[in-house]
Design an enzyme around this catalytic site. Structure first.
Site, short mmCIF file in Angstrom:
data_model
loop_
_atom_site.label_atom_id
_atom_site.label_comp_id
_atom_site.label_asym_id
_atom_site.label_seq_id
_atom_site.Cartn_x
_atom_site.Cartn_y
_atom_site.Cartn_z
N GLY A 202 70.15 -66.34 -15.77
CA GLY A 202 70.01 -64.99 -16.29
C GLY A 202 71.28 -64.49 -16.95
N VAL B 257 73.56 -62.13 -16.08
CA VAL B 257 74.74 -62.06 -15.22
C VAL B 257 75.17 -63.46 -14.82
CG1 VAL B 257 75.66 -61.20 -13.03
CG2 VAL B 257 74.18 -59.74 -14.41
N SER C 95 62.69 -73.62 -13.20
CA SER C 95 63.86 -74.13 -13.93
C SER C 95 64.47 -75.35 -13.26
CB SER C 95 64.93 -73.03 -14.04
OG SER C 95 64.45 -71.92 -14.77
N ARG D 259 73.38 -53.67 -0.18
CA ARG D 259 74.47 -52.69 -0.32
C ARG D 259 74.48 -51.65 0.80
NH1 ARG D 259 73.79 -51.95 -6.80
NH2 ARG D 259 74.63 -54.00 -7.40
N CYS E 295 76.61 -51.29 -11.44
CA CYS E 295 77.47 -51.37 -12.63
C CYS E 295 77.83 -49.99 -13.18
CB CYS E 295 76.81 -52.22 -13.71
SG CYS E 295 75.12 -51.72 -14.13
N GLN F 33 73.77 -45.94 -20.52
CA GLN F 33 73.90 -47.31 -20.07
C GLN F 33 73.36 -48.32 -21.08
OE1 GLN F 33 73.34 -45.88 -15.44
NE2 GLN F 33 72.70 -47.93 -15.98
N GLY G 181 72.51 -54.01 -19.09
CA GLY G 181 72.28 -53.63 -17.69
C GLY G 181 70.88 -53.92 -17.23
N GLU H 184 68.42 -46.06 -10.64
CA GLU H 184 69.83 -45.92 -10.97
C GLU H 184 70.46 -44.63 -10.46
OE1 GLU H 184 72.13 -48.13 -13.07
OE2 GLU H 184 70.69 -49.26 -11.91
N LYS I 213 71.39 -44.84 -6.79
CA LYS I 213 72.56 -45.71 -6.64
C LYS I 213 73.83 -44.99 -7.07
CE LYS I 213 69.82 -49.85 -7.65
NZ LYS I 213 69.54 -50.88 -8.68
N HIS J 119 78.89 -49.21 -20.30
CA HIS J 119 78.30 -47.99 -19.74
C HIS J 119 79.30 -46.85 -19.90
CE1 HIS J 119 75.02 -50.29 -18.43
NE2 HIS J 119 75.16 -50.26 -17.12
#
Length: 358
Positions: free
Chosen positions: A14, A16, A41, A118, A158, A184, A188, A210, A213, A251
């Protein structure tokens, strides 16, 4: 400390994951030994899997092309090849939580780019310049997991990187309330303009998840350890709106803040200039030399001009001025895919390595 640690990247195909691949090329501390993704994959080389969906405007590094992609659920096989993993998988949050804990219980530290853990009480959410002391909770987490080496450390959302560093530089003035609107970039969402035609000539005023967060995660970053958990701060109160805009990377945040002890503009600028942390003191490879840069130019910062400041790891601030409702307002900018994602996680791993925590 001269030995390179062997690294695995979960979710390597991906956006990231591709950032991790490029940032780890010729890294002085770490060497990628394994890349993993979904079962569809697995079994092909990284180049065969990703060649038609390489999303970055820099070439795929040669070192990664012939590595065979593994199934992320082949945990025993992957853990036998690596010292730790970066996790950047894109799947259901509950499933991510299980996967990360499974790797940790296999005695492999997990540096996570995901939100799943988190708010696990003993998982630190780290911005290395700000709350490196939260890494102390790892020992309590290992007690819970029953591990000797395995643990999970998370990188925060982010979007908060664009304003939390600036507010962190001013914590001694006791900020009481913050209003922030983030604008953003499409990366993202893991997409490029070719994959996101709806954003062209458009702005989308809602990004699922978002805003919560943006309001909650800074308080955990500014929290403190109490026994076997991290207790989130209760101040400042934060309210936010998060908007998707037609920008590739970067961002931007419009920030309004009030303080219990209102500083002067000169004091704020001095604190921005001098604010740093362990990454700068330890001269970590990915650390920006100047963490926060203030622009006097009223038209800066801009994503296109400033997102790559300090190789994408610096924070840009501008337009600081007094406000008629709050004490001050300013604009902040961070590179969401580097400082806000893979680069931030890599910097955390470098800190863990230097502190001999893995």
């Amino acid at each position: 400390m001269n030995k390179k640690l062997k690294v695995g990247i979960l979710g390597a195909t991906g956006l990231v994951g591709q950032r991790f691949v490029t940032l780890l090329n010729n890294h002085p501390f770490f060497q990628v030994k394994c890349v993993a993704a979904s079962k569809r994959s697995a079994g092909k080389t990284y180049y065969e899997t990703v060649k038609d969906r390489w999303k970055l405007n820099i070439p795929m590094p040669e070192y990664i092309k012939n590595l065979v992609v593994r199934d992320i659920y082949n945990i025993d096989e992957i853990c036998s090849q690596v010292d730790f993993v970066f996790c950047a998988v894109n799947m259901d949050k509950d499933e991510i939580k299980k996967i990360e804990e499974s790797y940790a219980k296999h005695e492999v530290p997990v540096i996570s780019n995901n939100s799943a853990n988190r708010f696990t009480p003993d998982v630190p959410v780290i911005i290395p310049e700000i709350n490196a002391d939260h890494l102390q909770i790892i020992e309590k987490q290992k007690e819970r997991l029953g591990t000797k080496r395995g643990f999970i450390v998370a990188k925060p959302n982010c979007s908060i990187q664009s304003y939390v560093p600036a507010i962190s530089a001013l914590l001694e003035f006791k900020p009481t309330k913050i209003l922030v609107c983030t604008y953003q970039a499409i990366s993202g969402s893991g997409k490029t303009f070719n994959e996101f035609p709806d954003i062209l000539d458009n702005t989308i005023p809602y990004i699922p998840g978002e805003e919560q967060k943006s309001e909650d995660e800074p308080l955990k970053v500014w929290g403190h350890i109490e026994g076997d958990k991290i207790i989130s701060a209760t101040n400042p109160v934060i309210t936010s709106q998060c908007i998707r805009v037609a920008v590739a990377d970067g961002h931007l945040a419009a920030v309004f803040v009030s303080f219990e002890k209102k500083p002067s503009k000169e004091e704020i600028l001095e604190h921005f200039k001098n604010f740093n942390g362990k990454p700068q003191l330890l001269k970590l490879p990915t650390a920006p030399e100047q963490f926060i840069t203030y622009f006097e130019d009223e038209f800066r910062p801009q994503p296109k001009l400033d997102r790559d400041l300090e190789k994408g790891m610096g924070i840009s601030i501008g337009r600081l001025r007094e406000d008629s409702i709050f004490d001050y307002k300013f604009v902040g900018l961070s590179h969401n895919a580097i400082r806000g994602a893979a680069g931030g996680a890599l910097l955390t791993a470098e800190l863990l390595y230097k502190e001999q925590l893995m």
